[in-house]
Motif scaffolding. Sequence first.
Motif, PDB file in Angstrom:
ATOM      1  N   VAL A  43      41.480  63.914  48.294  1.00 32.06           N
ATOM      2  CA  VAL A  43      40.603  63.281  49.269  1.00 32.06           C
ATOM      3  C   VAL A  43      39.663  62.332  48.531  1.00 32.06           C
ATOM      4  N   LEU A  44      39.400  61.188  49.153  1.00 29.75           N
ATOM      5  CA  LEU A  44      38.446  60.237  48.585  1.00 29.75           C
ATOM      6  C   LEU A  44      37.060  60.542  49.146  1.00 29.75           C
ATOM      7  N   LEU A  45      36.135  60.875  48.258  1.00 35.72           N
ATOM      8  CA  LEU A  45      34.739  61.036  48.642  1.00 35.72           C
ATOM      9  C   LEU A  45      33.952  59.854  48.112  1.00 35.72           C
ATOM     10  N   ILE A  46      32.895  59.503  48.843  1.00 35.83           N
ATOM     11  CA  ILE A  46      32.003  58.437  48.403  1.00 35.83           C
ATOM     12  C   ILE A  46      30.580  58.981  48.452  1.00 35.83           C
ATOM     13  N   ARG A 131      29.421  55.440  44.643  1.00 35.68           N
ATOM     14  CA  ARG A 131      30.430  55.976  43.735  1.00 35.68           C
ATOM     15  C   ARG A 131      31.586  56.480  44.580  1.00 35.68           C
ATOM     16  N   LEU A 132      32.791  56.406  44.039  1.00 37.14           N
ATOM     17  CA  LEU A 132      33.986  56.887  44.727  1.00 37.14           C
ATOM     18  C   LEU A 132      34.741  57.800  43.781  1.00 37.14           C
ATOM     19  N   GLU A 133      35.247  58.920  44.310  1.00 41.55           N
ATOM     20  CA  GLU A 133      36.056  59.820  43.489  1.00 41.55           C
ATOM     21  C   GLU A 133      37.145  60.467  44.323  1.00 41.55           C
ATOM     22  N   TRP A 134      38.345  60.547  43.721  1.00 38.34           N
ATOM     23  CA  TRP A 134      39.449  61.303  44.306  1.00 38.34           C
ATOM     24  C   TRP A 134      39.329  62.731  43.808  1.00 38.34           C
ATOM     25  N   VAL A 135      39.321  63.697  44.727  1.00 40.63           N
ATOM     26  CA  VAL A 135      39.186  65.101  44.361  1.00 40.63           C
ATOM     27  C   VAL A 135      40.113  65.959  45.225  1.00 40.63           C
ATOM     28  N   SER A 136      40.330  67.192  44.800  1.00 39.99           N
ATOM     29  CA  SER A 136      41.145  68.129  45.571  1.00 39.99           C
ATOM     30  C   SER A 136      40.415  68.503  46.867  1.00 39.99           C
ATOM     31  N   LEU A 137      41.149  69.098  47.793  1.00 38.98           N
ATOM     32  CA  LEU A 137      40.521  69.565  49.033  1.00 38.98           C
ATOM     33  C   LEU A 137      39.422  70.579  48.727  1.00 38.98           C
ATOM     34  N   ALA A 141      35.412  70.057  49.527  1.00 40.21           N
ATOM     35  CA  ALA A 141      34.649  71.003  50.344  1.00 40.21           C
ATOM     36  C   ALA A 141      33.418  71.519  49.595  1.00 40.21           C
ATOM     37  N   SER A 142      33.522  71.666  48.282  1.00 39.07           N
ATOM     38  CA  SER A 142      32.372  72.156  47.520  1.00 39.07           C
ATOM     39  C   SER A 142      31.298  71.080  47.359  1.00 39.07           C
ATOM     40  N   GLU A 148      30.438  72.471  58.705  1.00 44.24           N
ATOM     41  CA  GLU A 148      31.620  72.177  59.530  1.00 44.24           C
ATOM     42  C   GLU A 148      32.564  71.210  58.814  1.00 44.24           C
ATOM     43  N   LEU A 149      32.016  70.286  58.035  1.00 39.43           N
ATOM     44  CA  LEU A 149      32.863  69.375  57.267  1.00 39.43           C
ATOM     45  C   LEU A 149      33.560  70.144  56.143  1.00 39.43           C
ATOM     46  N   LYS A 150      32.859  71.076  55.509  1.00 38.02           N
ATOM     47  CA  LYS A 150      33.485  71.926  54.488  1.00 38.02           C
ATOM     48  C   LYS A 150      34.708  72.636  55.078  1.00 38.02           C
ATOM     49  N   ALA A 151      34.524  73.241  56.254  1.00 43.97           N
ATOM     50  CA  ALA A 151      35.610  73.979  56.907  1.00 43.97           C
ATOM     51  C   ALA A 151      36.760  73.039  57.282  1.00 43.97           C
TER      52      ALA A 151
END
Length: 163
Positions: A43-46, A131-137, A141-142, A148-151
Motif C-alpha cells: 500500500v502507498l502511504l503519504i 513523503r511517500l512510502e510503499w509498505v505492507s498491509l 495499519a500500524s 477504522e482505517l487500521k481495520a
Amino acid sequence: MSGTLNIVYKDELVTAKRTEMPDGRVRQVAALVYRLKKDVPEVLLITSRGTGRWVLPKGWPQVGKTFACSAEAEAYEEAGVRGDISPFSVGTYRYEKDDMCDGEIGDFIVDVFPLEFIRQEKKWPERGERRLEWVSLEESASRVEEPELKALLMSFDPYRIPR
C-alpha cells in the motif's frame, strides 16, 4: 461501517463539494493505492502536509465526477499516481480535524476506493510537499492513526475487489 462495500454511490456524480451525511459528518474520498509484489500487496502511504502523519491520499469529492474518480484525482494530486480505480468503495472510516477555519472542528467520513497502481508521474501538483512510502498491509495499519482505517487496511484483499 468500516469494511462494508458501498455500491450505492457507484455511478453517482458529485453535485456539491461539501456533502453532509445524515449523522452530520462531512463526506470525503480516499484512494487506497496498492500494487502486488510477488503476489503480496503493498500500500502507498503519504504524509499529511500539516502534521506529517501517515494517511491515504484523500480529499473533497469533485463536482461533476463520481466519488471514485474524485479519489483517483486525489491520488494523482497528492502522490502523482496513475492507475485503475474501482468504482466501488471497500469501506469507510471516520476522523476529526481540529485545524479548520475559524476554530471549527471537522467531523469527516471517508469513502475508500482501491486504486491499482500503474505508474507514478515525474511531476504532480503536491510533489515535494509529502513523503511517500510503499509498505505492507500490516505496516500500513500500524502507521495510520484512525482505528477504522487500521481495520480496513488489515481486511483489504486486492483479489476480492468488485469491478
